[in-house]
Design a protein around this motif. Structure first.
Motif, PDB file in Angstrom:
ATOM      1  N   PHE A 188       0.716  -1.070  -0.046  1.00 25.60           N
ATOM      2  CA  PHE A 188       0.211  -0.086  -0.133  1.00 25.60           C
ATOM      3  C   PHE A 188       0.985   1.310  -0.178  1.00 25.60           C
ATOM      4  N   ALA A 189       1.791   1.253   1.151  1.00 27.56           N
ATOM      5  CA  ALA A 189       2.660   2.455   0.768  1.00 27.56           C
ATOM      6  C   ALA A 189       3.453   2.667  -0.590  1.00 27.56           C
ATOM      7  N   LEU A 190       3.906   1.537  -0.928  1.00 25.23           N
ATOM      8  CA  LEU A 190       4.577   1.585  -2.228  1.00 25.23           C
ATOM      9  C   LEU A 190       3.994   2.233  -3.484  1.00 25.23           C
ATOM     10  N   ALA A 191       2.584   1.445  -3.205  1.00 32.32           N
ATOM     11  CA  ALA A 191       1.792   1.976  -4.443  1.00 32.32           C
ATOM     12  C   ALA A 191       1.358   3.413  -4.308  1.00 32.32           C
ATOM     13  N   LEU A 192       1.284   3.736  -3.275  1.00 30.22           N
ATOM     14  CA  LEU A 192       0.791   5.402  -2.754  1.00 30.22           C
ATOM     15  C   LEU A 192       2.157   6.071  -3.192  1.00 30.22           C
ATOM     16  N   SER A 193       3.362   5.745  -2.700  1.00 30.75           N
ATOM     17  CA  SER A 193       4.225   6.461  -3.110  1.00 30.75           C
ATOM     18  C   SER A 193       4.399   6.675  -4.614  1.00 30.75           C
ATOM     19  N   LEU A 194       4.271   5.430  -5.485  1.00 32.61           N
ATOM     20  CA  LEU A 194       4.600   5.506  -6.784  1.00 32.61           C
ATOM     21  C   LEU A 194       3.534   6.375  -7.554  1.00 32.61           C
ATOM     22  N   SER A 195       2.209   6.499  -7.067  1.00 29.34           N
ATOM     23  CA  SER A 195       0.987   7.298  -7.665  1.00 29.34           C
ATOM     24  C   SER A 195       1.199   8.707  -7.351  1.00 29.34           C
ATOM     25  N   VAL A 196       1.632   8.834  -6.277  1.00 23.01           N
ATOM     26  CA  VAL A 196       2.476  10.258  -5.729  1.00 23.01           C
ATOM     27  C   VAL A 196       3.262  10.953  -6.679  1.00 23.01           C
ATOM     28  N   LEU A 197       4.234  10.070  -6.797  1.00 30.54           N
ATOM     29  CA  LEU A 197       5.457  10.379  -7.794  1.00 30.54           C
ATOM     30  C   LEU A 197       5.027  10.698  -9.174  1.00 30.54           C
TER      31      LEU A 197
END
Length: 694
Positions: A574-583
């Motif tokens: 979840f954290a990795l996906a959210l970080s990738l989406s924000v980036l």
């Protein structure tokens, strides 16, 4: 010395001469009345196309889970078939009304509304997730959390949930289309396609596209029937060929000859298919093989692949966590963008100046300077000609809400009256937000609102009282209302550009939705019965999203029975996906060059639980588009939509033929199978020993 300002009329004419005008082409044609638009011809073509394309849409919803727009085949065939109708009656010396773009719009609206029910109705997601096949081997597989599909109940439930959203959004049509000037890109693209096809050059191009579509369609249907003859047993047929080797086949990487997924890949942007390929390589190539080595430690040995307490638990819940991360970010991003746009328009309304004696002076003062073109003035006048009291759709929504509040708890007893009433109270807010966001970004995130509702209602009801079914049914209520509202606004935009009356659009949308609520459950029932009879293999399993939706419904209620470290891995991804989406969002806003190389989070998440065969086929479709564009870009742009539609439709009807043969108890006469060298040596030894003994 400052240049003098030209008179209003002269300046307007100069501006119009600089901008190409589509309405100038149709200036000599009167706008047809409703009786000249909704004709016996348009009704018959709409019903025929709606039924045919619903079969295709249902096949896609149940096998790949993707929902490509069928507006292009609906527009192409909706333009071709009435012309065939006219030629046949002309040969019989029977007079016919001319075929207009408004009638084409009515057909396209009705057909797309009908086929959209295959996706918004949740046949491959929340309705199928209630079944015992989706609940097998998972938590909450008791009678209170399982509801088998029933045709009568599905038809009634869809009729109750598919119309309220349209009534909720109708009072905002002038505000969103005229005042806020939202583009609704898909509706705009469809309108321009229809307008172009009704010009002399466009009609000729349309004939070529339809001819290509029919050739591809017939070829794929013949290919599907040919494949059936070689599937005479378990793991037989072309779908089981290890196209990339035995080792890759064991990991799930092979081309299963599904032409519908190739067609979907031809429609998808390169970033989506490449992101799915990256997700498949990471998950099915690295993560899942590693977790399988932990069998007996992290989860019990010998569990079925579909058991949520085994490897499937990791696939489903990690994919869910990534989908939720990307969906929540999109929802808040679109909400903030919507609020910013609305506040900016409130601060700078820029009222329209006097038209200076130009035509169509009856327009409201809500129009801004961008409507000074001839096209905008003419379209706005026709769009505002139809008026409807604001209270009429509001009263219709209240009526539908009351009926649903009374009836739905009898269809799904896990939901109580106050649950349904609360769902219909919050649905209009979600519907407006989604429609406005869709008008700006062309993203329909109705399923995200449905997933949020699913988490809320499932935890509200609780596992013991049937929270799984309650959450899935609440998801259906919210997602159906929100999706149909957005679809209607897209169609209003199409009608605005093609000079089709909003009342006519509303009637065709309601008629198409009603047809879809009856046709699609019947089609689903045929597929469901055949698949449950075992007439399928793992490479073409039904409803890859069903277990995902069931997993979301269970997510807020319990962690018992899940494999070890499941929730920890969910939080990490979840954290990795959210970080990738924000980036990705930041890179897009800042214009960084690296944004082109950041994969789509949602596409990667889908690949975590969808079989790699789907990804491989979609990548093949993107490769076809790329190579075709390198050799002849103009021909690719004109013909690729027709080829893709032919692949999707042909595969859908080919699968229907196979299903009909299965229902008739027909058995394929041949089994074609590929074996590894070691297995082949053992088989030769066995056959030699058997021949010697006999």
């Amino acid at each position: 010395m400052e240049p003098s300002t030209p008179p209003a009329g002269r300046g307007l004419r100069l501006e119009e001469e600089e901008r190409p005008s589509m309405e100038r082409v149709f200036e000599g044609e009167p706008v047809p009345s409703r009786s000249e638009t909704i004709t016996l011809r348009s009704v018959a073509v709409s019903i025929a196309l709606g039924c045919m394309l619903s079969i295709v849409a249902m096949k896609l919803a149940l096998t790949s889970g993707f929902a490509p727009s069928l507006a292009i085949p609906a527009g192409l065939l909706g333009s071709f078939l009435p012309r065939v109708w006219i030629r046949l009656l002309d040969s019989c010396e029977s007079s016919q009304l001319p075929f207009t773009r408004q009638e084409n719009t009515v057909i396209q609206t009705c057909v797309v509304a009908c086929t959209s029910i295959a996706f918004s109705g949740g046949f491959g997601t929340y309705l199928l997730a209630m079944s015992s096949s989706a609940a097998e081997g998972s938590i909450g597989n008791d009678d209170n959390n399982v509801e088998e599909p029933n045709v009568g109940r599905m038809v009634l439930f869809l009729l109750l949930t598919s119309f309220a959203g349209m009534f909720a959004i109708m009072p905002f049509r002038n505000s969103l289309i005229i005042h806020h000037r939202l583009t609704f890109p898909s509706g705009t693209a469809t309108a321009h396609l229809i307008n172009t096809m009704h010009t002399p050059q466009g009609a000729k191009q349309n004939s070529k596209q339809v001819a290509m579509l029919l050739k591809t369609f017939c070829g794929i249907v013949a290919w599907s029937i040919f494949q059936w003859f070689f599937a005479g047993g378990k793991n037989c047929g072309f779908r089981t060929l290890p196209t990339f080797g035995i080792m890759a086949y064991r990991l799930g990487f092979s081309f299963n000859f599904s032409m519908s997924n190739v067609g979907v890949g031809m429609f998808c942007p390169y970033k989506i298919t490449i992101s799915m390929l990256v997700g498949s390589l990471i998950s099915w190539g690295l993560i899942w093989p590693y977790i399988e080595t932990k069998a007996g430690d992290w989860y019990p040995n010998g569990l079925d692949d579909d058991n949520i307490s085994g490897i499937n638990g990791y696939r489903v819940f990690i994919g869910i966590s990534m989908i939720l991360a990307d969906g929540l970010l999109h929802m808040f991003s679109i909400l903030l963008r919507t609020l910013y746009t609305m506040s900016k328009q409130q601060d700078n309304p820029e009222p329209m100046q006097n038209a200076g004696g130009q035509p169509f002076q009856c327009l409201n003062d809500v129009l801004d300077r961008t409507t000074h073109s001839f096209d905008d003035r003419r379209r706005t006048q026709v769009f505002l000609r139809d008026r409807i009291p604001s209270m009429a759709p509001i009263m219709a929504y209240v009526f539908m809400s009351v009926i649903s509040t009374v009836v739905i708890p009898h269809l799904y007893t896990q939901l109580r009256y106050h649950h349904v009433a609360f769902a219909y109270i919050i649905a209009p807010l979600f519907a407006f937000c989604n429609a406005y966001g869709n008008g700006i970004t062309d993203l329909n995130i109705a399923t995200t609102y449905g997933k949020i509702a699913m988490l809320i209602f499932s935890s509200w009801v609780g596992l013991k009282d049937g929270g799984v079914v309650a959450g899935l049914a609440a998801c259906a209520i919210i997602a159906s209302n929100v999706s149909t509202a957005s679809d209607l606004m897209q169609d209003y935009r199409t009608g605005y550009i093609t000079l089709t009356s909003p009342h006519t659009i509303s009637i065709s949308q309601i008629a198409g939705t009603a047809l879809g609520c009856v046709i699609n459950p019947v089609i689903f029932w045929v597929y469901y019965k055949v698949f449950n009879a075992g007439a399928h293999d793992d490479s073409n399993s039904m409803g890859p999203y069903a277990k995902v939706y069931r997993g979301i419904a269970m997510l807020g209620m319990t962690e018992n029975g899940l494999p070890t470290h499941t929730m920890l891995l969910c939080k990490v991804f979840f954290a990795l996906a959210l970080s990738l989406s924000v980036l990705r969002e930041v890179a897009a806003c800042r214009g960084w060059r690296v944004r082109r190389f950041i994969p789509s989070t949602i596409a990667m998440a889908v690949a975590f639980f969808a079989p790699p065969t789907i990804t491989i086929a979609m990548v093949m479709g993107s490769a076809v588009i790329y190579l075709w564009g390198r050799s002849d870009r103009n021909d690719m742009q004109m013909m690729s939509p027709a080829v893709a539609c032919g692949l999707i439709c042909g595969d859908g009807f080919g699968s229907l033929v196979s299903l009909m043969l299965t229902l008739l108890k027909a058995t394929p006469p041949i089994c074609i199978m590929v074996l590894s060298r070691e297995v082949n040596v053992s088989l030769d030894a066995f056959l030699a020993a058997k021949a010697t003994s006999s």
